[in-house]
Design a protein around this motif. Structure first.
Motif, short mmCIF file in Angstrom:
data_model
loop_
_atom_site.label_atom_id
_atom_site.label_comp_id
_atom_site.label_asym_id
_atom_site.label_seq_id
_atom_site.Cartn_x
_atom_site.Cartn_y
_atom_site.Cartn_z
N HIS A 86 0.84 -1.20 0.00
CA HIS A 86 0.00 0.00 0.00
C HIS A 86 0.87 1.25 0.00
N ALA A 87 0.42 2.27 -0.71
CA ALA A 87 1.21 3.50 -0.85
C ALA A 87 1.48 4.17 0.49
N ALA A 88 0.51 4.07 1.42
CA ALA A 88 0.69 4.72 2.73
C ALA A 88 1.89 4.17 3.47
N ARG A 89 2.18 2.89 3.26
CA ARG A 89 3.37 2.31 3.90
C ARG A 89 4.65 2.95 3.38
N LEU A 90 4.69 3.17 2.08
CA LEU A 90 5.87 3.82 1.49
C LEU A 90 6.03 5.23 2.05
N GLY A 91 4.93 5.97 2.13
CA GLY A 91 5.00 7.33 2.67
C GLY A 91 5.46 7.35 4.11
N ALA A 92 4.97 6.39 4.91
CA ALA A 92 5.36 6.34 6.32
C ALA A 92 6.84 6.03 6.49
N VAL A 93 7.35 5.10 5.68
CA VAL A 93 8.78 4.75 5.77
C VAL A 93 9.64 5.94 5.39
N TRP A 94 9.27 6.65 4.32
CA TRP A 94 10.03 7.83 3.93
C TRP A 94 9.91 8.93 4.99
N SER A 95 8.76 9.04 5.63
CA SER A 95 8.59 10.03 6.69
C SER A 95 9.55 9.77 7.84
N THR A 134 13.91 19.14 5.27
CA THR A 134 12.64 19.54 5.86
C THR A 134 11.52 19.48 4.85
N PHE A 135 11.75 19.99 3.65
CA PHE A 135 10.73 19.96 2.60
C PHE A 135 10.39 18.52 2.21
N LEU A 136 11.42 17.65 2.12
CA LEU A 136 11.17 16.26 1.78
C LEU A 136 10.38 15.56 2.89
N LEU A 137 10.68 15.91 4.14
CA LEU A 137 9.93 15.36 5.26
C LEU A 137 8.46 15.77 5.20
N LEU A 138 8.21 17.05 4.93
CA LEU A 138 6.84 17.53 4.81
C LEU A 138 6.11 16.87 3.64
N ALA A 139 6.83 16.66 2.54
CA ALA A 139 6.23 15.98 1.39
C ALA A 139 5.85 14.55 1.75
N ALA A 140 6.75 13.84 2.43
CA ALA A 140 6.48 12.45 2.79
C ALA A 140 5.30 12.35 3.74
N LEU A 141 5.23 13.23 4.73
CA LEU A 141 4.12 13.21 5.68
C LEU A 141 2.80 13.57 5.00
N SER A 142 2.86 14.55 4.09
CA SER A 142 1.65 14.96 3.36
C SER A 142 1.12 13.82 2.51
N LEU A 143 2.02 13.12 1.83
CA LEU A 143 1.60 12.02 0.98
C LEU A 143 1.13 10.82 1.81
N THR A 144 1.74 10.62 2.97
CA THR A 144 1.27 9.55 3.85
C THR A 144 -0.18 9.80 4.26
N TRP A 145 -0.45 11.05 4.61
CA TRP A 145 -1.84 11.39 4.94
C TRP A 145 -2.76 11.18 3.73
N LEU A 146 -2.33 11.68 2.56
CA LEU A 146 -3.16 11.59 1.36
C LEU A 146 -3.43 10.13 0.98
N TRP A 147 -2.38 9.31 0.98
CA TRP A 147 -2.54 7.92 0.59
C TRP A 147 -3.33 7.13 1.62
N SER A 148 -3.30 7.56 2.88
CA SER A 148 -4.09 6.85 3.90
C SER A 148 -5.58 7.15 3.76
N THR A 149 -5.93 8.17 2.97
CA THR A 149 -7.34 8.49 2.74
C THR A 149 -7.92 7.74 1.54
N GLY A 150 -7.10 6.99 0.82
CA GLY A 150 -7.57 6.22 -0.33
C GLY A 150 -7.05 6.69 -1.66
N HIS A 151 -6.26 7.74 -1.67
CA HIS A 151 -5.67 8.24 -2.92
C HIS A 151 -4.53 7.32 -3.33
#
Length: 309
Positions: A86-95, A134-151
């Motif tokens: 699942h994409a959210a897992r990838l986002g969480a690991v990068w976060s 910092t920007f990459l961290l914010l991007a990873a966290l933002s995408l983790t949230w987005l992908w956890s919503t079903g995107h």
């Protein structure tokens, strides 16, 4: 899933607050408040009768530690709630990865004494790397949230013209951000009493490099800002791709507000509170661009629209 996405949003908000407090540490010259010790503060876990700058730095370290723990909890939740792949897992690991490197860069600033009144080029380079992370961290966290919503996660981004254009927009904001960090560092280390004096410093060939580079930040910001403003319409008209309209409108609004705040920041000689507002808007603009790009490159799950590329 809903609880996980809400927690991801909470973690993102917490990290934003930690970032702002870190900027306050730099602006107040409190980075050496705990000496050159890390993770201890002046050789102690909790120093007795700490000075004001020690409290500022110690608070930042404690809040950073809390944020790190929250990211760890987020990773555990995501891995428990979402299946393998699942994409959210990838986002969480990068976060978590960028959170750890964020802590590493912060520790390096302290251990190498690249804080307080340090004017070396090494400090400027560290601050630029800090901004990128910092920007990459914010991007990873933002995408983790987005992908956890079903995107869903976009694939083969660089194989499509809109994907390459969006990547260019992100790189432009990174360059602007790095120039902003150097500009803010120059304001902190070489404060001016009047606007005329500040302009004279910017144009002086004998001024410190941080000060001489300061004049390029507004130019880069305006160029990148204009590009980001026209980006949604350009992508829609050229490739018939429409991202989230609200995010597209937010991009334009944030650029306009950011430019206005930037002008005020220069005119008022960069007061600390306005520097923090400027940084917050930069972070929000970056997050909005990340989310808008995701909405362009692939639709929300179940929408039925085709993915770009």
């Amino acid at each position: 899933m809903r609880n996980t996405s809400r927690f991801a949003l909470l973690v993102l908000g917490t990290v934003l607050l930690v970032i702002l407090w870190g900027a306050y540490v730099r602006a107040t010259g409190s980075g050496a408040g705990c000496g050159s010790n890390w993770p201890l503060c002046n050789g102690e876990v909790l120093p007795r009768a700490p000075a004001a700058e020690t409290l500022v730095e110690l608070t930042h370290r404690i809040s950073s530690g809390i944020a790190l723990l929250l990211v760890v909890v987020l990773v555990v939740l995501v891995f428990r709630r979402f299946p393998r792949g699942h994409a959210a897992r990838l986002g969480a690991v990068w976060s978590l990865t960028f959170m750890l490197t964020e802590a590493g860069v912060g520790a390096g600033l302290v251990l190498f004494e690249l804080v307080a009144e340090n004017e070396s080029m090494a400090r400027g380079l560290f601050m630029a790397v800090h901004l990128i992370n910092t920007f990459l961290l914010l991007a990873a966290l933002s995408l983790t949230w987005l992908w956890s919503t079903g995107h869903r996660r976009p694939r083969r981004i660089l194989s499509t013209p809109p994907g390459r254009l969006l990547l260019l927009a992100h790189l432009a904001l990174l360059v602007v951000g790095m120039s902003g960090v150097i500009s803010a560092l120059g304001d902190t280390l070489f404060p001016a009493e009047t606007l005329r004096e500040a302009l004279r410093q910017d144009l002086s060939p004998t001024a410190h490099l941080f000060v001489r580079l300061r004049k390029y930040h507004p130019l880069l910001a305006v160029i990148a800002g204009l590009g980001v403003m026209v980006l949604p319409r350009w992508i829609e008209e050229r490739w018939s791709l429409r991202g989230d309209r609200r995010l597209g409108e937010a991009l334009g609004l944030l650029v306009l507000v950011q430019v206005a705040v930037g002008i005020a920041n220069v005119a008022l000689l960069a007061p600390i509170w306005l520097q923090l507002v400027h940084l917050l808007l930069a972070d929000l603009l970056w997050i909005t661009l990340v989310l808008f790009s995701a909405s362009v490159l692939i639709p929300a799950q179940g929408s039925g629209a085709p993915a770009a590329g």
